[in-house]
Design an enzyme around this catalytic site. Structure first.
Site, mmCIF file in Angstrom:
data_model
loop_
_atom_site.group_PDB
_atom_site.id
_atom_site.type_symbol
_atom_site.label_atom_id
_atom_site.label_comp_id
_atom_site.label_asym_id
_atom_site.label_seq_id
_atom_site.Cartn_x
_atom_site.Cartn_y
_atom_site.Cartn_z
ATOM 1 N N HIS A 170 23.482 43.521 -14.236
ATOM 2 C CA HIS A 170 23.088 44.476 -15.284
ATOM 3 C C HIS A 170 21.961 43.874 -16.125
ATOM 4 O O HIS A 170 21.102 44.599 -16.629
ATOM 5 C CB HIS A 170 24.313 44.822 -16.145
ATOM 6 C CG HIS A 170 24.079 45.923 -17.133
ATOM 7 N ND1 HIS A 170 23.537 47.145 -16.778
ATOM 8 C CD2 HIS A 170 24.306 46.004 -18.463
ATOM 9 C CE1 HIS A 170 23.438 47.910 -17.852
ATOM 10 N NE2 HIS A 170 23.895 47.246 -18.888
ATOM 11 N N ASN A 210 15.419 47.442 -9.772
ATOM 12 C CA ASN A 210 15.733 46.346 -8.832
ATOM 13 C C ASN A 210 15.691 46.935 -7.428
ATOM 14 O O ASN A 210 15.798 48.152 -7.274
ATOM 15 C CB ASN A 210 17.154 45.822 -9.112
ATOM 16 C CG ASN A 210 18.188 46.941 -9.046
ATOM 17 O OD1 ASN A 210 18.342 47.718 -10.000
ATOM 18 N ND2 ASN A 210 18.871 47.056 -7.938
ATOM 19 N N ALA A 227 17.960 54.598 -14.563
ATOM 20 C CA ALA A 227 17.596 53.361 -13.874
ATOM 21 C C ALA A 227 18.203 53.447 -12.482
ATOM 22 O O ALA A 227 19.315 53.963 -12.325
ATOM 23 C CB ALA A 227 18.163 52.161 -14.621
ATOM 24 N N SER A 269 18.626 53.878 -19.216
ATOM 25 C CA SER A 269 18.454 52.510 -19.716
ATOM 26 C C SER A 269 17.000 52.221 -20.064
ATOM 27 O O SER A 269 16.101 52.534 -19.285
ATOM 28 C CB SER A 269 18.873 51.485 -18.651
ATOM 29 O OG SER A 269 20.140 51.785 -18.176
ATOM 30 N N TYR A 323 32.048 56.260 -14.182
ATOM 31 C CA TYR A 323 32.731 54.958 -14.082
ATOM 32 C C TYR A 323 33.329 54.495 -15.411
ATOM 33 O O TYR A 323 34.134 53.579 -15.448
ATOM 34 C CB TYR A 323 31.790 53.876 -13.508
ATOM 35 C CG TYR A 323 30.556 53.599 -14.324
ATOM 36 C CD1 TYR A 323 30.614 52.896 -15.529
ATOM 37 C CD2 TYR A 323 29.303 54.016 -13.886
ATOM 38 C CE1 TYR A 323 29.479 52.639 -16.282
ATOM 39 C CE2 TYR A 323 28.156 53.777 -14.628
ATOM 40 C CZ TYR A 323 28.260 53.084 -15.818
ATOM 41 O OH TYR A 323 27.137 52.838 -16.561
ATOM 42 N N GLU A 324 32.941 55.156 -16.510
ATOM 43 C CA GLU A 324 33.553 54.814 -17.796
ATOM 44 C C GLU A 324 34.922 55.469 -17.939
ATOM 45 O O GLU A 324 35.624 55.229 -18.927
ATOM 46 C CB GLU A 324 32.629 55.269 -18.947
ATOM 47 C CG GLU A 324 31.311 54.519 -18.970
ATOM 48 C CD GLU A 324 30.350 55.106 -19.990
ATOM 49 O OE1 GLU A 324 30.492 54.782 -21.173
ATOM 50 O OE2 GLU A 324 29.472 55.890 -19.601
ATOM 51 N N MET A 336 23.919 55.660 -10.646
ATOM 52 C CA MET A 336 25.303 56.068 -10.960
ATOM 53 C C MET A 336 25.355 57.225 -11.964
ATOM 54 O O MET A 336 26.363 57.416 -12.638
ATOM 55 C CB MET A 336 26.064 54.865 -11.534
ATOM 56 C CG MET A 336 26.059 53.642 -10.639
ATOM 57 S SD MET A 336 26.823 52.230 -11.445
ATOM 58 C CE MET A 336 26.334 50.899 -10.331
ATOM 59 N N SER A 337 24.283 57.989 -12.074
ATOM 60 C CA SER A 337 24.278 59.082 -13.058
ATOM 61 C C SER A 337 23.570 60.303 -12.472
ATOM 62 O O SER A 337 23.474 60.442 -11.250
ATOM 63 C CB SER A 337 23.561 58.613 -14.327
ATOM 64 O OG SER A 337 22.198 58.363 -14.056
ATOM 65 N N HIS A 380 29.059 58.067 -18.155
ATOM 66 C CA HIS A 380 29.105 57.999 -16.698
ATOM 67 C C HIS A 380 30.544 58.171 -16.220
ATOM 68 O O HIS A 380 31.487 57.882 -16.962
ATOM 69 C CB HIS A 380 28.598 56.625 -16.222
ATOM 70 C CG HIS A 380 27.244 56.271 -16.724
ATOM 71 N ND1 HIS A 380 27.029 55.774 -17.992
ATOM 72 C CD2 HIS A 380 26.023 56.352 -16.132
ATOM 73 C CE1 HIS A 380 25.731 55.564 -18.163
ATOM 74 N NE2 HIS A 380 25.099 55.905 -17.061
ATOM 75 N N HIS A 411 23.413 51.489 -23.993
ATOM 76 C CA HIS A 411 23.367 52.950 -24.092
ATOM 77 C C HIS A 411 23.818 53.330 -25.496
ATOM 78 O O HIS A 411 24.958 53.070 -25.869
ATOM 79 C CB HIS A 411 24.314 53.605 -23.081
ATOM 80 C CG HIS A 411 23.897 53.422 -21.655
ATOM 81 N ND1 HIS A 411 23.126 54.339 -20.988
ATOM 82 C CD2 HIS A 411 24.120 52.430 -20.783
ATOM 83 C CE1 HIS A 411 22.902 53.913 -19.759
ATOM 84 N NE2 HIS A 411 23.495 52.754 -19.600
HETATM 85 N N1 HPA Z 1 22.592 50.635 -7.678
HETATM 86 C C1 HPA Z 1 23.193 51.574 -8.438
HETATM 87 N N2 HPA Z 1 22.831 51.861 -9.664
HETATM 88 C C2 HPA Z 1 21.794 51.178 -10.191
HETATM 89 C C3 HPA Z 1 21.122 50.186 -9.481
HETATM 90 C C4 HPA Z 1 21.541 49.903 -8.142
HETATM 91 O O1 HPA Z 1 20.995 49.033 -7.442
HETATM 92 N N3 HPA Z 1 20.141 49.685 -10.294
HETATM 93 C C5 HPA Z 1 20.228 50.385 -11.463
HETATM 94 N N4 HPA Z 1 21.235 51.278 -11.400
#
Ligand code: HPA
Length: 272
Positions: free
Chosen positions: A246, A234, A112, A29, A84-85, A210-211, A82, A60
């Site tokens: 997001h 974050n 990210a 990202s 999750y998609e 998540m990647s 990913h 993306h």
């Molecule tokens: N958790 C999981 N995936 C993420 C996060 C998070 O806090 N921030 C960006 N991708």
């Protein structure tokens, strides 16, 4: 293993160009604009590569960009898919396997991530020194293709130490702060619960996302050197007062884009 699919993807790219990439970078990202810095780029949208899974997440893209950064022949994956998609673990790593077959020797993964280490702050970068795969699966599950790699790959240096050290050096030279840490890969798409984040901290994770872990595994399987950088967008759930979104992730990624791109561009120029 979908070797035929991978060979088809390789052939399709070969039919468009004879460019041989030495290094590939997967852009997470906010890093998409790095592809704009490639000289004389050859741009191939994923939909033109048979079998390439299509990203579905806003923010993306979906393009393979080939070209030079300094002296290096580089392949840039602008957008990734990913788990999750809904893509299978095998398809998640298909683009990376395709690049490995195209001839890359080094894979740079970016993403990210949420910060777990309490010393971290949003906007900071972290060299991925190691990972913990908590995605609930492994892209090597199923019959092993020995022409790709061994059945039981060693993962004791899944992220190459020399490359990691070089990234840190590049950051220091450019006056960019950089952290080191362990990335925990979750399946998503939910962000973690605070209890899960607490568990991740106890088991030794510094950041969560998540990647990345599946791509790292597939590249290691094929004998390719891997390194990676997370942008902490974050603090992970429970570590800050605000709820996760997001939008927050994208906002921090956009703000960090300038120095993140500067660092990765320098890394691409230097790496060999
Ligand atoms: N958790 C999981 N995936 C993420 C996060 C998070 O806090 N921030 C960006 N991708």
């Amino acid at each position: 293993m979908n070797k035929e699919k991978i060979c088809n993807a390789v052939e399709s790219i070969r039919s468009k160009t004879d460019f041989v990439p030495e290094i590939a970078i997967v852009l997470g990202s906010g890093l998409g604009k790095l592809a704009d810095h490639i000289e004389n780029p050859i741009v191939i949208p994923y939909e033109e590569i048979p079998g390439f899974p299509k990203p579905t997440v806003a923010g993306h893209g979906g393009k393979l960009v080939l070209g030079k950064v300094g002296e290096s022949n580089v392949a840039v994956m602008q957008g990734r898919v990913h788990l999750y998609e809904g893509h299978s673990p095998e398809n998640v790593v298909l683009p990376v396997r395709t690049l490995c077959m195209l001839g890359i020797k080094i894979l740079i993964l970016t993403n990210a991530a949420g910060g777990i280490n309490p010393a971290f702050a949003p906007g900071e970068l972290m060299v991925i020194r190691d990972h913990i795969n908590l995605q609930g699966n492994n892209p090597l599950t199923g019959p092993n293709d020995n022409s790709f790699g061994t059945r039981f790959p060693d993962m004791s240096e899944a992220y190459n130490k020399k490359l990691n050290d070089m990234i840190v050096e590049c950051a220091l030279e450019n006056g960019i702060d950089i952290r080191n840490g362990v990335y925990a890969g979750m399946s998503g798409p939910t962000y973690e619960t605070p209890a899960e984040v607490n568990m991740l901290r106890i088991i030794g994770a510094d950041a969560v996302g998540m990647s990345t872990v599946a791509e790292c595994i597939a590249a290691n399987h094929m004998g390719i050197k891997v390194c990676g950088v997370s942008l902490i967008t974050n603090m992970a759930a429970g570590l800050s007062k605000t709820k996760l979104s997001h939008e927050e992730v994208k906002e921090t990624a956009d703000k960090a884009a300038e120095y993140f791109i500067k660092l990765m561009f320098n890394v691409l120029e230097r790496v060999k």
